[in-house]
Design a protein around this motif. Structure first.
Motif, PDB file in Angstrom:
ATOM      1  N   ARG A 165       0.824  -1.215   0.000  1.00  0.00           N
ATOM      2  CA  ARG A 165       0.000   0.000   0.000  1.00  0.00           C
ATOM      3  C   ARG A 165       0.860   1.269   0.000  1.00  0.00           C
ATOM      4  O   ARG A 165       0.440   2.321  -0.480  1.00  0.00           O
ATOM      5  CB  ARG A 165      -0.895   0.039   1.241  1.00  0.00           C
ATOM      6  N   ASP A 166       2.056   1.163   0.574  1.00  0.00           N
ATOM      7  CA  ASP A 166       2.906   2.349   0.694  1.00  0.00           C
ATOM      8  C   ASP A 166       3.299   2.922  -0.662  1.00  0.00           C
ATOM      9  O   ASP A 166       3.696   4.088  -0.749  1.00  0.00           O
ATOM     10  CB  ASP A 166       4.174   2.016   1.487  1.00  0.00           C
ATOM     11  N   TRP A 167       3.197   2.118  -1.714  1.00  0.00           N
ATOM     12  CA  TRP A 167       3.588   2.570  -3.055  1.00  0.00           C
ATOM     13  C   TRP A 167       2.405   3.130  -3.851  1.00  0.00           C
ATOM     14  O   TRP A 167       2.572   3.522  -5.015  1.00  0.00           O
ATOM     15  CB  TRP A 167       4.194   1.413  -3.839  1.00  0.00           C
ATOM     16  N   ARG A 168       1.224   3.191  -3.267  1.00  0.00           N
ATOM     17  CA  ARG A 168       0.038   3.500  -4.068  1.00  0.00           C
ATOM     18  C   ARG A 168       0.115   4.870  -4.740  1.00  0.00           C
ATOM     19  O   ARG A 168      -0.367   5.034  -5.867  1.00  0.00           O
ATOM     20  CB  ARG A 168      -1.241   3.372  -3.246  1.00  0.00           C
ATOM     21  N   ARG A 169       0.703   5.873  -4.073  1.00  0.00           N
ATOM     22  CA  ARG A 169       0.787   7.199  -4.692  1.00  0.00           C
ATOM     23  C   ARG A 169       1.802   7.200  -5.830  1.00  0.00           C
ATOM     24  O   ARG A 169       1.633   7.925  -6.814  1.00  0.00           O
ATOM     25  CB  ARG A 169       1.151   8.246  -3.647  1.00  0.00           C
ATOM     26  N   VAL A 170       2.842   6.400  -5.689  1.00  0.00           N
ATOM     27  CA  VAL A 170       3.805   6.256  -6.782  1.00  0.00           C
ATOM     28  C   VAL A 170       3.141   5.568  -7.973  1.00  0.00           C
ATOM     29  O   VAL A 170       3.213   6.046  -9.105  1.00  0.00           O
ATOM     30  CB  VAL A 170       5.038   5.442  -6.318  1.00  0.00           C
ATOM     31  N   LEU A 171       2.447   4.476  -7.714  1.00  0.00           N
ATOM     32  CA  LEU A 171       1.804   3.714  -8.787  1.00  0.00           C
ATOM     33  C   LEU A 171       0.731   4.555  -9.480  1.00  0.00           C
ATOM     34  O   LEU A 171       0.527   4.432 -10.690  1.00  0.00           O
ATOM     35  CB  LEU A 171       1.188   2.432  -8.230  1.00  0.00           C
ATOM     36  N   GLY A 172       0.071   5.409  -8.714  1.00  0.00           N
ATOM     37  CA  GLY A 172      -0.964   6.253  -9.296  1.00  0.00           C
ATOM     38  C   GLY A 172      -0.427   7.258 -10.293  1.00  0.00           C
ATOM     39  O   GLY A 172      -1.186   7.773 -11.136  1.00  0.00           O
ATOM     40  N   ARG A 173       0.867   7.547 -10.220  1.00  0.00           N
ATOM     41  CA  ARG A 173       1.487   8.512 -11.131  1.00  0.00           C
ATOM     42  C   ARG A 173       2.230   7.844 -12.288  1.00  0.00           C
ATOM     43  O   ARG A 173       2.648   8.513 -13.220  1.00  0.00           O
ATOM     44  CB  ARG A 173       2.439   9.425 -10.346  1.00  0.00           C
ATOM     45  N   ILE A 174       2.401   6.544 -12.220  1.00  0.00           N
ATOM     46  CA  ILE A 174       3.122   5.826 -13.274  1.00  0.00           C
ATOM     47  C   ILE A 174       2.218   5.504 -14.454  1.00  0.00           C
ATOM     48  O   ILE A 174       2.652   5.483 -15.601  1.00  0.00           O
ATOM     49  CB  ILE A 174       3.762   4.536 -12.704  1.00  0.00           C
ATOM     50  N   GLY A 175       0.948   5.247 -14.162  1.00  0.00           N
ATOM     51  CA  GLY A 175       0.041   4.868 -15.229  1.00  0.00           C
ATOM     52  C   GLY A 175       0.389   3.494 -15.770  1.00  0.00           C
ATOM     53  O   GLY A 175       0.763   2.594 -15.018  1.00  0.00           O
ATOM     54  N   ASP A 176       0.303   3.342 -17.087  1.00  0.00           N
ATOM     55  CA  ASP A 176       0.599   2.037 -17.694  1.00  0.00           C
ATOM     56  C   ASP A 176       1.941   2.041 -18.430  1.00  0.00           C
ATOM     57  O   ASP A 176       2.188   1.201 -19.285  1.00  0.00           O
ATOM     58  CB  ASP A 176      -0.530   1.634 -18.641  1.00  0.00           C
ATOM     59  N   ARG A 177       2.824   2.993 -18.085  1.00  0.00           N
ATOM     60  CA  ARG A 177       4.125   3.073 -18.766  1.00  0.00           C
ATOM     61  C   ARG A 177       5.075   1.967 -18.323  1.00  0.00           C
ATOM     62  O   ARG A 177       6.041   1.666 -19.001  1.00  0.00           O
ATOM     63  CB  ARG A 177       4.770   4.439 -18.518  1.00  0.00           C
ATOM     64  N   TYR A 178       4.802   1.382 -17.145  1.00  0.00           N
ATOM     65  CA  TYR A 178       5.640   0.313 -16.610  1.00  0.00           C
ATOM     66  C   TYR A 178       4.765  -0.856 -16.167  1.00  0.00           C
ATOM     67  O   TYR A 178       3.614  -0.675 -15.776  1.00  0.00           O
ATOM     68  CB  TYR A 178       6.448   0.800 -15.402  1.00  0.00           C
ATOM     69  N   ARG A 179       5.345  -2.034 -16.236  1.00  0.00           N
ATOM     70  CA  ARG A 179       4.698  -3.193 -15.622  1.00  0.00           C
ATOM     71  C   ARG A 179       5.096  -3.195 -14.150  1.00  0.00           C
ATOM     72  O   ARG A 179       6.265  -3.393 -13.817  1.00  0.00           O
ATOM     73  CB  ARG A 179       5.141  -4.482 -16.297  1.00  0.00           C
ATOM     74  N   CYS A 180       4.158  -2.958 -13.265  1.00  0.00           N
ATOM     75  CA  CYS A 180       4.443  -2.767 -11.845  1.00  0.00           C
ATOM     76  C   CYS A 180       4.002  -3.984 -11.037  1.00  0.00           C
ATOM     77  O   CYS A 180       2.822  -4.353 -11.041  1.00  0.00           O
ATOM     78  CB  CYS A 180       3.721  -1.525 -11.329  1.00  0.00           C
ATOM     79  N   ILE A 181       4.953  -4.610 -10.348  1.00  0.00           N
ATOM     80  CA  ILE A 181       4.681  -5.769  -9.500  1.00  0.00           C
ATOM     81  C   ILE A 181       4.951  -5.382  -8.058  1.00  0.00           C
ATOM     82  O   ILE A 181       6.049  -4.915  -7.722  1.00  0.00           O
ATOM     83  CB  ILE A 181       5.552  -6.984  -9.886  1.00  0.00           C
ATOM     84  N   THR A 182       3.973  -5.525  -7.209  1.00  0.00           N
ATOM     85  CA  THR A 182       4.131  -5.255  -5.780  1.00  0.00           C
ATOM     86  C   THR A 182       3.755  -6.508  -4.999  1.00  0.00           C
ATOM     87  O   THR A 182       3.003  -7.361  -5.493  1.00  0.00           O
ATOM     88  CB  THR A 182       3.243  -4.089  -5.311  1.00  0.00           C
ATOM     89  N   PHE A 183       4.264  -6.620  -3.776  1.00  0.00           N
ATOM     90  CA  PHE A 183       3.864  -7.747  -2.936  1.00  0.00           C
ATOM     91  C   PHE A 183       4.072  -7.398  -1.462  1.00  0.00           C
ATOM     92  O   PHE A 183       4.884  -6.545  -1.120  1.00  0.00           O
ATOM     93  CB  PHE A 183       4.636  -9.026  -3.304  1.00  0.00           C
ATOM     94  N   ASP A 184       3.298  -8.057  -0.625  1.00  0.00           N
ATOM     95  CA  ASP A 184       3.466  -7.944   0.816  1.00  0.00           C
ATOM     96  C   ASP A 184       4.474  -8.985   1.264  1.00  0.00           C
ATOM     97  O   ASP A 184       4.333 -10.176   0.949  1.00  0.00           O
ATOM     98  CB  ASP A 184       2.129  -8.175   1.543  1.00  0.00           C
ATOM     99  N   ALA A 185       5.503  -8.551   1.988  1.00  0.00           N
ATOM    100  CA  ALA A 185       6.496  -9.489   2.494  1.00  0.00           C
ATOM    101  C   ALA A 185       5.879 -10.396   3.566  1.00  0.00           C
ATOM    102  O   ALA A 185       4.777 -10.145   4.068  1.00  0.00           O
ATOM    103  CB  ALA A 185       7.682  -8.722   3.068  1.00  0.00           C
ATOM    104  N   ARG A 186       6.582 -11.439   3.899  1.00  0.00           N
ATOM    105  CA  ARG A 186       6.076 -12.416   4.879  1.00  0.00           C
ATOM    106  C   ARG A 186       5.695 -11.734   6.202  1.00  0.00           C
ATOM    107  O   ARG A 186       6.431 -10.897   6.739  1.00  0.00           O
ATOM    108  CB  ARG A 186       7.114 -13.503   5.131  1.00  0.00           C
ATOM    109  N   GLY A 187       4.500 -12.054   6.666  1.00  0.00           N
ATOM    110  CA  GLY A 187       4.030 -11.495   7.921  1.00  0.00           C
ATOM    111  C   GLY A 187       3.591 -10.050   7.841  1.00  0.00           C
ATOM    112  O   GLY A 187       3.252  -9.442   8.855  1.00  0.00           O
ATOM    113  N   ARG A 188       3.577  -9.495   6.629  1.00  0.00           N
ATOM    114  CA  ARG A 188       3.136  -8.115   6.462  1.00  0.00           C
ATOM    115  C   ARG A 188       1.905  -8.090   5.553  1.00  0.00           C
ATOM    116  O   ARG A 188       1.713  -8.965   4.711  1.00  0.00           O
ATOM    117  CB  ARG A 188       4.210  -7.248   5.810  1.00  0.00           C
ATOM    118  N   GLY A 189       1.102  -7.030   5.722  1.00  0.00           N
ATOM    119  CA  GLY A 189      -0.048  -6.859   4.834  1.00  0.00           C
ATOM    120  C   GLY A 189      -0.934  -8.086   4.787  1.00  0.00           C
ATOM    121  O   GLY A 189      -1.338  -8.641   5.810  1.00  0.00           O
ATOM    122  N   ARG A 190      -1.184  -8.578   3.552  1.00  0.00           N
ATOM    123  CA  ARG A 190      -2.081  -9.715   3.349  1.00  0.00           C
ATOM    124  C   ARG A 190      -1.351 -11.033   3.162  1.00  0.00           C
ATOM    125  O   ARG A 190      -1.987 -12.065   2.924  1.00  0.00           O
ATOM    126  CB  ARG A 190      -2.978  -9.446   2.127  1.00  0.00           C
TER     127      ARG A 190
END
Length: 262
Positions: free
Chosen positions: A37-62
């Motif tokens: 979630r911490d990257w959401r403002r960054v991702l919101g400004r990238i659009g579809d110019r990059y293939r963006c892969i995010t993940f929650d590390a072990r024991g974090r997030g979901r």
């Protein structure tokens, strides 16, 4: 709409997302107790110019909890997510703990990473003293109730105060050894750093951490201080997402990506 999927790594299931763009691929690596979630403002400004892969590390997030919360375990998780992308060369963008993971992963996989964007992290500073280790234990005991509440909403790490402190202490010990890793990197590296003091450290230590970047750039021509912004460590992604995107664009221009080489 991003595709949601799960990657298995050891005893955990990592929750991931992929916008499936046709652009250059980027894997985003979170802070030690942060989530994708911490990257959401960054991702919101990238659009579809990059293939963006995010993940929650072990024991974090979901992602699921684990028996082990070590730097080595997190590094193994990065390898599994990178493998799941099916991309031969990609960019790693890491914040804080994620920046250190990015440097170590790239050093251990020469030629596999096209470039690094390091957001206020991976400064090769001295290891923690015994007094600083005790300070970390006290700090995370105080933070434990807040972390429990945040983790219930998928916004923090689901680990004990002792586990959190141990993770922080180990990270401080590992980043001291990153100087050798920078010597093994051939890909372009951009640092984006904040100029304000962060919680839990002094002005002097904050200045020393960021001065380490200039020292690295003086020795390694592939390493650059892309920009300094007036933010603390925790404010940077939230307040300066456009600067992060600009650093990503800069690395993409400098990197040798598979489709650029043909």
């Amino acid at each position: 709409m991003s595709r949601q999927f799960t990657v298995s790594s050891g005893d955990v299931s990592l929750r991931c997302s992929d916008n499936e763009s046709s652009g250059p691929a980027i894997v985003f690596l979170n802070g030690a107790f942060g989530t994708r979630r911490d990257w959401r403002r960054v991702l919101g400004r990238i659009g579809d110019r990059y293939r963006c892969i995010t993940f929650d590390a072990r024991g974090r997030g979901r992602s699921s909890q684990s028996r082990e919360y070590s730097f080595a375990a997190d590094l193994g998780d990065v390898a599994e997510v990178v493998a799941a992308t099916g991309v031969d060369q990609l960019i790693l963008a890491g914040w804080s703990h994620g920046a250190a993971l990015a440097v170590r992963y790239a050093a251990e996989h020469p030629g596999a990473i096209a470039g690094l964007v390091l957001v206020d992290g991976a400064f090769p500073v001295p290891p923690p003293t015994d007094a600083e280790k005790q300070q970390a234990l006290r700090l995370f005991k105080r933070l434990a109730p807040i972390m429990r509440v945040m983790s219930a909403f998928g916004a923090s790490a689901r680990m004990s105060a002792t586990q959190a402190a141990s993770l922080n202490i180990e990270l401080r010990s590992i980043i001291h050894t990153l100087s050798a890793d920078y010597g093994r990197l051939t890909c372009p590296v951009d640092f984006l750093v904040g100029s304000k003091r962060s919680v839990g450290t002094t002005e002097e230590k904050s200045h020393a951490m960021r001065a380490a970047v200039e020292q690295l750039a003086a020795v390694h021509p592939n390493v650059s201080l892309f920009r300094t912004v007036p933010a603390s460590h925790t404010q940077l992604l939230r307040n300066y997402p456009s600067a992060v995107v600009e650093a990503i664009d800069d690395i993409a221009r400098k990197a040798v990506l598979p489709w650029q080489a043909s």
